[in-house]
Write an enzyme that holds these catalytic residues in place. Structure first.
Site, PDB file in Angstrom:
ATOM      1  N   GLU A 272      13.875  16.360  17.385  1.00  0.00           N
ATOM      2  CA  GLU A 272      12.694  16.140  18.231  1.00  0.00           C
ATOM      3  C   GLU A 272      12.777  14.797  18.926  1.00  0.00           C
ATOM      4  O   GLU A 272      12.169  14.589  19.961  1.00  0.00           O
ATOM      5  CB  GLU A 272      11.409  16.216  17.404  1.00  0.00           C
ATOM      6  CG  GLU A 272      10.174  16.201  18.293  1.00  0.00           C
ATOM      7  CD  GLU A 272       8.869  16.024  17.529  1.00  0.00           C
ATOM      8  OE1 GLU A 272       7.812  16.167  18.159  1.00  0.00           O
ATOM      9  OE2 GLU A 272       8.914  15.725  16.327  1.00  0.00           O
TER      10      GLU A 272
ATOM     11  N   HIS B 212      15.372  17.521  22.074  1.00  0.00           N
ATOM     12  CA  HIS B 212      14.278  18.493  22.221  1.00  0.00           C
ATOM     13  C   HIS B 212      13.400  18.182  23.418  1.00  0.00           C
ATOM     14  O   HIS B 212      13.146  19.045  24.266  1.00  0.00           O
ATOM     15  CB  HIS B 212      13.428  18.523  20.942  1.00  0.00           C
ATOM     16  CG  HIS B 212      12.093  19.179  21.145  1.00  0.00           C
ATOM     17  ND1 HIS B 212      10.941  18.462  21.399  1.00  0.00           N
ATOM     18  CD2 HIS B 212      11.736  20.486  21.177  1.00  0.00           C
ATOM     19  CE1 HIS B 212       9.937  19.303  21.562  1.00  0.00           C
ATOM     20  NE2 HIS B 212      10.384  20.531  21.430  1.00  0.00           N
TER      21      HIS B 212
END
Length: 684
Positions: free
Chosen positions: A350, A365
């Site tokens: 992420e 991400h």
């Protein structure tokens, strides 16, 4: 003193109306000092007071303050788009959150917030203030409006708004009719992906995604980002979303999502969102079929990333997974082991501020969202903003969101497949046997193991989101999937001589793919969806457990997904913002089929002594959706890996779910049919 809830609720309503315009249907007025006014309105300060402040029932005085320097917020234009995926926007949001967190008390916070409100981007302000309110001890009970109430343009056909304004302007409040939001207005039935539009464009699903990222921001002050197992929860929430979506695709005759792993291939799926940003009147751009990615050179937006960058970050993450350790920023080996590996990997992928080496492993991400969101104008030649996939309030509408997240999930699976399969000791619960497991509608005489889904027409008040619109309630109706309420009935035999505590884990999984072919366990395992998880006390001998569907540990009820802030109580005493994190209950089950589509319902009772982290009451303090959202200010309430017992690969001898459960008396599988009725029932 003015109720703290009322004070901040007014600031979050109609975000582009100046603060001196009365809020809360004209009943709330902020006595804004001239020093707070923007340059445009400051010359008219006295006149504005006389014009707007005379009839309000509640007036909120504001002290003179030293004006904070908000020049950094100019990075996000006042009426432009704001995205938590963009690095420059993340930095601005982090600074604004820090400013709000550092205020000494709620009065000081509200004063600074009033000053900032009319000077910074509307969605940026809403995001930063909401995150700060949620993480301050003195404002944690403030009710935060959902994004549907603040920016209904993100979720609603723009053709509805002129009708709402007409109704609100010409018709008295008690006589106003509700305007209907049409279903499936983004494409025709000639587009296969349109079969899933009711799911992707569901208001509750998109609000869930927005609210989860509000509770678990990736960037910002460390005290709001550093939460127990947040990286693993990023993995699990999105993995479960993908499992649900793929199961729904099978029910609609569509194959499983193809991961978007080759960034140089054209994207066959197009998407025309047909929604308009109210802040500047600009439509979210479309993505035409068969478009290809280009290097992103949005210099003006501070978003510069190449496809080669993305490929390099991916290869480095693969290298870390395959080696079993990541390289930290201070050149240490950080093991990606059973206990912490998935959490470390979640923060790396992420690219949260908790990443072990943000410089080396990059921003995979978030920049995946960015590079897809600007596919139509990668160098800003045409001055077009980002598409829906570049905004976490709208990203789940677009089919490419799921292609990207299927790829992200495959990266996590690469790690999971390195871990050893669960042992018999880890899966068994000695002397505890599940003798029977059935599901039944909450209706006398209903047959067992047959569930029902249908369309439901519901109503929502959009009045608080229409800037410069008429006062009062403005209702719209929308149609969404729903299921008839049901209960799980589980008979458990505790063969030990004493009382035991167990954790009941309930999952649903598809039996067949879109062609009706039976799924092998290696595929079905990844599509098992957690429906509920709860603790039980098992007396010696036979125990009968009844659990209602609306008690799910994954979902929040309709009333909290589509709450009406204007009508909500001013004296509610609960951590309301955290309450609204959770999967929408009306989307708990897959759609099924008219003739009845059969699914595997799985139940397992595991040993609570191995599961326990700390005791908690799921019925208080908004703990009811803890599987997706954790517990506020506490550790995640399950010591097992998220997704247990289906998150690990199994041996080649396990060909079916029945093979998996056969050695363990504490597990049971029941086939259940879900029948879809193509009728619309109004919500009572």
């Amino acid at each position: 003193m003015t109720d703290i809830n009322l004070r901040f609720r007014g600031l979050l309503q109609r975000p582009y109306e100046p603060t001196f315009v009365p809020k809360n249907n004209g009943q709330l007025y902020y006595d804004v000092p001239d020093s707070y006014l923007t340059d445009h309105y400051r010359p008219f300060g006295a006149a504005l007071q006389n014009r707007f402040g005379t009839n309000a029932q509640t007036r909120i005085p504001l002290p003179n303050i030293t004006a904070p320097d908000l020049a950094y917020a100019d990075v996000v234009s006042r009426r432009g788009g704001f995205s938590v995926f963009q690095p420059s926007h993340q930095r601005v949001a982090s600074q604004l959150i820090e400013l709000f967190l550092n205020q000494t008390n709620a009065d000081a916070l509200s004063a600074i917030a009033v000053y900032a409100r009319d000077r910074v981007n509307g969605p940026l302000f809403q995001y930063a203030l909401a995150v700060a309110l949620m993480h301050r001890t003195d404002t944690r009970d403030v009710e935060i409006p959902s994004f549907l109430e603040l920016f209904p343009d993100r979720y609603v056909d723009p053709a509805v708004f002129p009708q709402l304004r007409e109704e609100g302007t010409l018709v008295e409040q008690g006589d106003r009719r509700a305007i209907e939001i049409p279903m499936n207005f983004t494409a025709s039935d000639r587009v296969d992906e349109q079969r899933l539009a009711y799911w992707r464009e569901d208001i509750g699903v998109n609000l869930h995604h927005w609210h989860w990222h509000l509770v678990y921001p990736a960037r910002g002050p460390d005290r709001i980002v550093r939460k127990d197992r947040r990286g693993e929860l990023f993995y699990y929430m999105h993995q479960q979303t993908m499992a649900r979506y793929n199961m729904e695709r099978y029910a609609n005759g569509l194959p499983r999502v193809v991961p978007f792993r080759n960034l140089r291939e054209a994207i066959p799926e197009g998407y025309f969102p047909k929604i308009t940003r109210s802040s500047d009147g600009r439509s979210y751009p479309a993505r035409h079929p068969n478009e290809s990615l280009s290097d992103l050179k949005r210099v003006e937006d501070g978003v510069i990333v190449s496809i080669a960058d993305m490929e390099l970050w991916t290869s480095r993450i693969f290298e870390a997974i395959d080696n079993g350790f990541a390289q930290s920023s201070n050149d240490q080996r950080v093991p990606l082991d059973n206990d912490n590996g998935i959490d470390l990997l979640g923060n790396m992928i992420e690219a949260s501020t908790l990443s072990v080496n943000l410089q080396y492993y990059g921003d995979l991400h978030n920049n995946g969202h960015n590079i897809l969101a600007y596919i139509h104008d990668p160098d800003n030649s045409f001055l077009e903003g980002f598409g829906v996939v570049g905004d976490n309030t709208t990203a789940m509408r677009d089919p490419v969101f799921y292609r990207w997240h299927q790829h992200i999930d495959d990266i996590f699976v690469r790690h999971k497949q390195r871990l050893p399969a669960y042992t018999g000791q880890e899966l068994a619960f000695n002397d505890v046997a599940v003798d029977n497991f059935e599901i039944q509608l909450n209706k006398a005489g209903a047959p067992t193991n047959i569930l029902l889904t249908f369309w439901q027409r519901s109503q929502v008040n959009l009045g608080t989101g229409l800037d410069f619109g008429p006062e009062g309630n403005l209702f719209a109706t929308f149609t969404h999937i729903q299921h008839a309420p049901f209960s799980f009935r589980i008979r458990v035999n505790n063969r030990a001589g004493d009382t035991r505590r167990g954790t009941v884990r309930i999952f649903i999984g598809p039996k067949t793919n879109e062609r009706g072919q039976t799924l092998p366990f290696r595929d079905q395992r990844r599509l098992m969806v957690e429906l509920d998880k709860f603790t039980v006390t098992l007396n010696a001998g036979a125990n009968t457990i009844v659990r209602r569907s609306d008690q799910s540990s994954v979902t929040i009820p309709y009333e909290r997904t589509f709450r009406n802030v204007a009508a909500s109580s001013l004296t509610r005493n609960e951590a309301f913002q955290f309450c609204n994190c959770g999967w929408p209950n009306h989307m708990l089950l897959p759609k099924g089929s008219p003739e009845g589509l059969e699914y595997d319902f799985f139940v397992m009772v595991s040993d609570y002594t191995q599961d326990r982290v700390e005791d908690f009451d799921e019925n208080v303090n908004c703990n009811d959706a803890h599987s997706f959202c954790g517990l506020r200010d506490r550790r995640y309430p399950d010591a097992r890996s998220m997704g247990y017992p289906f998150d690990r690969f199994t041996g080649g001898s396990i060909g079916s779910l029945q093979d998996f459960t056969k050695p363990y008396v504490n597990m049971l599988v029941t086939p259940v049919k879900i029948r879809f009725t193509n009728t619309v029932i109004a919500r009572s």
